[in-house]
Design a protein around this motif. Structure first.
Motif, PDB file in Angstrom:
ATOM      1  N   ALA A 101       0.865  -1.190   0.000  1.00 51.65           N
ATOM      2  CA  ALA A 101       0.000   0.000   0.000  1.00 51.65           C
ATOM      3  C   ALA A 101       0.897   1.234   0.000  1.00 51.65           C
ATOM      4  CB  ALA A 101      -0.929  -0.016   1.207  1.00 51.65           C
ATOM      5  N   CYS A 102       1.448   1.515  -1.166  1.00 53.47           N
ATOM      6  CA  CYS A 102       2.405   2.608  -1.319  1.00 53.47           C
ATOM      7  C   CYS A 102       1.662   3.922  -1.570  1.00 53.47           C
ATOM      8  CB  CYS A 102       3.357   2.299  -2.476  1.00 53.47           C
ATOM      9  SG  CYS A 102       4.601   3.573  -2.741  1.00 53.47           S
ATOM     10  N   ALA A 103       1.722   4.826  -0.603  1.00 50.69           N
ATOM     11  CA  ALA A 103       1.125   6.155  -0.751  1.00 50.69           C
ATOM     12  C   ALA A 103      -0.344   6.084  -1.151  1.00 50.69           C
ATOM     13  CB  ALA A 103       1.915   6.981  -1.770  1.00 50.69           C
ATOM     14  N   SER A 104      -1.066   5.108  -0.604  1.00 51.71           N
ATOM     15  CA  SER A 104      -2.477   4.971  -0.963  1.00 51.71           C
ATOM     16  C   SER A 104      -3.424   5.157   0.216  1.00 51.71           C
ATOM     17  CB  SER A 104      -2.728   3.617  -1.644  1.00 51.71           C
ATOM     18  OG  SER A 104      -2.241   2.551  -0.868  1.00 51.71           O
ATOM     19  N   LEU A 105      -3.086   4.649   1.388  1.00 51.01           N
ATOM     20  CA  LEU A 105      -3.950   4.838   2.542  1.00 51.01           C
ATOM     21  C   LEU A 105      -3.904   6.274   3.059  1.00 51.01           C
ATOM     22  CD1 LEU A 105      -3.644   1.677   2.508  1.00 51.01           C
ATOM     23  CD2 LEU A 105      -3.881   1.777   4.970  1.00 51.01           C
ATOM     24  N   LEU A 106      -2.935   7.052   2.599  1.00 48.47           N
ATOM     25  CA  LEU A 106      -2.769   8.416   3.103  1.00 48.47           C
ATOM     26  C   LEU A 106      -3.937   9.333   2.747  1.00 48.47           C
ATOM     27  CD1 LEU A 106      -0.020  10.351   1.070  1.00 48.47           C
ATOM     28  CD2 LEU A 106      -1.516   8.616   0.140  1.00 48.47           C
ATOM     29  N   HIS A 107      -4.790   8.930   1.819  1.00 50.07           N
ATOM     30  CA  HIS A 107      -5.958   9.754   1.484  1.00 50.07           C
ATOM     31  C   HIS A 107      -7.178   9.407   2.336  1.00 50.07           C
ATOM     32  CE1 HIS A 107      -3.748  11.654  -1.618  1.00 50.07           C
ATOM     33  NE2 HIS A 107      -3.725  10.622  -2.416  1.00 50.07           N
ATOM     34  N   LEU A 108      -7.021   8.499   3.295  1.00 50.16           N
ATOM     35  CA  LEU A 108      -8.095   8.151   4.215  1.00 50.16           C
ATOM     36  C   LEU A 108      -7.920   8.923   5.520  1.00 50.16           C
ATOM     37  CD1 LEU A 108      -7.997   4.245   3.821  1.00 50.16           C
ATOM     38  CD2 LEU A 108      -9.382   5.885   2.522  1.00 50.16           C
ATOM     39  N   LYS A 135       2.962  10.293   4.018  1.00 45.67           N
ATOM     40  CA  LYS A 135       3.802  11.475   4.167  1.00 45.67           C
ATOM     41  C   LYS A 135       4.180  11.605   5.633  1.00 45.67           C
ATOM     42  CE  LYS A 135       2.345  14.097   0.120  1.00 45.67           C
ATOM     43  NZ  LYS A 135       3.620  14.164  -0.569  1.00 45.67           N
ATOM     44  N   TYR A 136       5.435  11.975   5.885  1.00 44.90           N
ATOM     45  CA  TYR A 136       5.950  12.018   7.246  1.00 44.90           C
ATOM     46  C   TYR A 136       5.551  13.315   7.938  1.00 44.90           C
ATOM     47  CZ  TYR A 136       9.095  11.659  11.195  1.00 44.90           C
ATOM     48  OH  TYR A 136       9.597  11.582  12.458  1.00 44.90           O
ATOM     49  N   GLY A 137       4.982  13.191   9.131  1.00 43.15           N
ATOM     50  CA  GLY A 137       4.652  14.377   9.914  1.00 43.15           C
ATOM     51  C   GLY A 137       3.524  14.117  10.882  1.00 43.15           C
ATOM     52  N   GLU A 138       3.278  15.085  11.741  1.00 39.72           N
ATOM     53  CA  GLU A 138       2.219  14.984  12.751  1.00 39.72           C
ATOM     54  C   GLU A 138       0.895  15.547  12.249  1.00 39.72           C
ATOM     55  OE1 GLU A 138       2.097  13.781  15.784  1.00 39.72           O
ATOM     56  OE2 GLU A 138       4.183  13.462  16.364  1.00 39.72           O
ATOM     57  N   THR A 139       0.976  16.492  11.298  1.00 34.02           N
ATOM     58  CA  THR A 139      -0.202  17.289  10.943  1.00 34.02           C
ATOM     59  C   THR A 139      -0.774  16.871   9.598  1.00 34.02           C
ATOM     60  OG1 THR A 139       0.833  19.137  12.112  1.00 34.02           O
ATOM     61  CG2 THR A 139      -1.063  19.644  10.716  1.00 34.02           C
ATOM     62  N   ASN A 140      -2.053  16.516   9.586  1.00 32.46           N
ATOM     63  CA  ASN A 140      -2.752  16.178   8.354  1.00 32.46           C
ATOM     64  C   ASN A 140      -3.072  17.467   7.590  1.00 32.46           C
ATOM     65  OD1 ASN A 140      -2.700  13.605   9.477  1.00 32.46           O
ATOM     66  ND2 ASN A 140      -4.770  13.782  10.286  1.00 32.46           N
ATOM     67  N   ARG A 146      -7.499  16.784  -2.166  1.00 31.74           N
ATOM     68  CA  ARG A 146      -7.138  15.498  -1.561  1.00 31.74           C
ATOM     69  C   ARG A 146      -6.744  15.726  -0.109  1.00 31.74           C
ATOM     70  NH1 ARG A 146      -2.255  13.573  -5.112  1.00 31.74           N
ATOM     71  NH2 ARG A 146      -1.834  15.810  -4.989  1.00 31.74           N
ATOM     72  N   ILE A 147      -7.230  14.847   0.784  1.00 29.77           N
ATOM     73  CA  ILE A 147      -6.745  14.899   2.153  1.00 29.77           C
ATOM     74  C   ILE A 147      -5.473  14.049   2.234  1.00 29.77           C
ATOM     75  CG2 ILE A 147      -9.024  15.268   3.172  1.00 29.77           C
ATOM     76  CD1 ILE A 147      -8.733  12.294   4.235  1.00 29.77           C
ATOM     77  N   PHE A 148      -4.559  14.471   3.087  1.00 33.42           N
ATOM     78  CA  PHE A 148      -3.342  13.710   3.335  1.00 33.42           C
ATOM     79  C   PHE A 148      -3.256  13.452   4.835  1.00 33.42           C
ATOM     80  CE2 PHE A 148      -2.474  15.656  -0.718  1.00 33.42           C
ATOM     81  CZ  PHE A 148      -1.736  14.698  -1.410  1.00 33.42           C
ATOM     82  N   THR A 149      -3.337  12.194   5.218  1.00 30.75           N
ATOM     83  CA  THR A 149      -3.153  11.808   6.609  1.00 30.75           C
ATOM     84  C   THR A 149      -1.686  11.452   6.786  1.00 30.75           C
ATOM     85  OG1 THR A 149      -5.428  11.066   6.820  1.00 30.75           O
ATOM     86  CG2 THR A 149      -3.855  10.168   8.388  1.00 30.75           C
ATOM     87  N   CYS A 150      -1.041  12.159   7.681  1.00 31.99           N
ATOM     88  CA  CYS A 150       0.413  12.028   7.861  1.00 31.99           C
ATOM     89  C   CYS A 150       0.707  11.291   9.164  1.00 31.99           C
ATOM     90  CB  CYS A 150       1.055  13.414   7.897  1.00 31.99           C
ATOM     91  SG  CYS A 150       0.708  14.406   6.428  1.00 31.99           S
ATOM     92  N   ASP A 154       5.855   7.062  15.858  1.00 32.88           N
ATOM     93  CA  ASP A 154       5.118   6.904  17.107  1.00 32.88           C
ATOM     94  C   ASP A 154       3.617   7.075  16.909  1.00 32.88           C
ATOM     95  OD1 ASP A 154       7.504   6.422  18.381  1.00 32.88           O
ATOM     96  OD2 ASP A 154       7.652   8.410  19.304  1.00 32.88           O
ATOM     97  N   LYS A 155       3.233   8.041  16.085  1.00 30.47           N
ATOM     98  CA  LYS A 155       1.807   8.272  15.828  1.00 30.47           C
ATOM     99  C   LYS A 155       1.186   7.044  15.149  1.00 30.47           C
ATOM    100  CE  LYS A 155      -1.269  11.414  13.238  1.00 30.47           C
ATOM    101  NZ  LYS A 155      -1.315  12.500  12.245  1.00 30.47           N
ATOM    102  N   PHE A 156       1.902   6.440  14.206  1.00 29.96           N
ATOM    103  CA  PHE A 156       1.376   5.266  13.504  1.00 29.96           C
ATOM    104  C   PHE A 156       1.304   4.058  14.439  1.00 29.96           C
ATOM    105  CE2 PHE A 156       1.640   1.458  10.872  1.00 29.96           C
ATOM    106  CZ  PHE A 156       0.545   1.668  10.050  1.00 29.96           C
TER     107      PHE A 156
END
Length: 193
Positions: A101-108, A135-140, A146-150, A154-156
């Motif tokens: 799942a390469c760069a695909s779940l990030l839009h959920l 995408k690496y980070g704390e902030t969506n 498109r939404i990006f869930t980052c 630790d968050k993951f």
């Protein structure tokens, strides 16, 4: 909705991603597969770049994408049909040795990521391997509709703490697309318990 972006930009997205070099990440994923002869699910296959790599490496591959226009381009590229479906509705059981799942779940949303990971867990065989990247980070954030869930590591890991996965590795990479090297990605390898 993200699918509109990919339908509207299918040609440029295909051209910008199909030749990106993912070889080092393929190697890590393949080293973690417990069975080298089973089937891999390419979840959100986009251009079909990764599905083609796994097919060429001798794996049976099921490729899925939500964008019918992108799926048609990917089908032509990989030489087999790409299933047009929403990954949130994934309904396989004990089928795959690996899910990519390469760069695909990030839009959920985060809740949808969690629910989709539960479905992926069910779809994997015992000791199956899952690769996922965000995408690496704390902030969506939202960009181009498109939404990006980052995620950070630790968050993951906090998100998946109650799932029956054990985590094998996380690693950060730069974007492999030309001109985007400064964008950072969190890559995660999980194994089904």
């Amino acid at each position: 909705m993200s699918v509109k972006f990919y339908n509207d930009n299918a040609e440029s997205f295909f051209n910008n991603t199909v030749n990106a070099d993912m070889s080092s990440t393929y190697k890590i994923f393949e080293e973690n597969l417990s069975d080298k002869t089973g089937e891999i699910l390419d979840l959100g296959c986009g251009s079909g770049r990764d599905a083609k790599h796994f097919i060429d490496a001798g794996f049976k591959v099921t490729a899925l994408d939500l964008s019918p226009i992108l799926a048609a381009k990917a089908s032509e590229y990989i030489g087999q049909e790409v299933i047009v479906a929403n990954m949130k509705d994934l309904d396989f059981s004990d089928k795959f040795i690996g899910i990519w799942a390469c760069a695909s779940l990030l839009h959920l949303s985060e809740d949808e990521v969690l629910e989709t990971l539960k479905r992926c867990h069910k779809a994997l065989k015992n000791d199956g391997t899952m690769y996922v990247s965000f995408k690496y980070g704390e902030t969506n954030f939202e960009k181009d509709g498109r939404i990006f869930t980052c995620f950070t590591r630790d968050k993951f890991l906090n998100l998946i703490k109650d799932l029956d996965f054990y985590y094998r590795a996380t690693f950060k990479t730069g974007d492999v697309r030309p001109g985007r090297e400064n964008e950072k990605w969190l890559n995660v390898i999980l194994k089904k318990k």
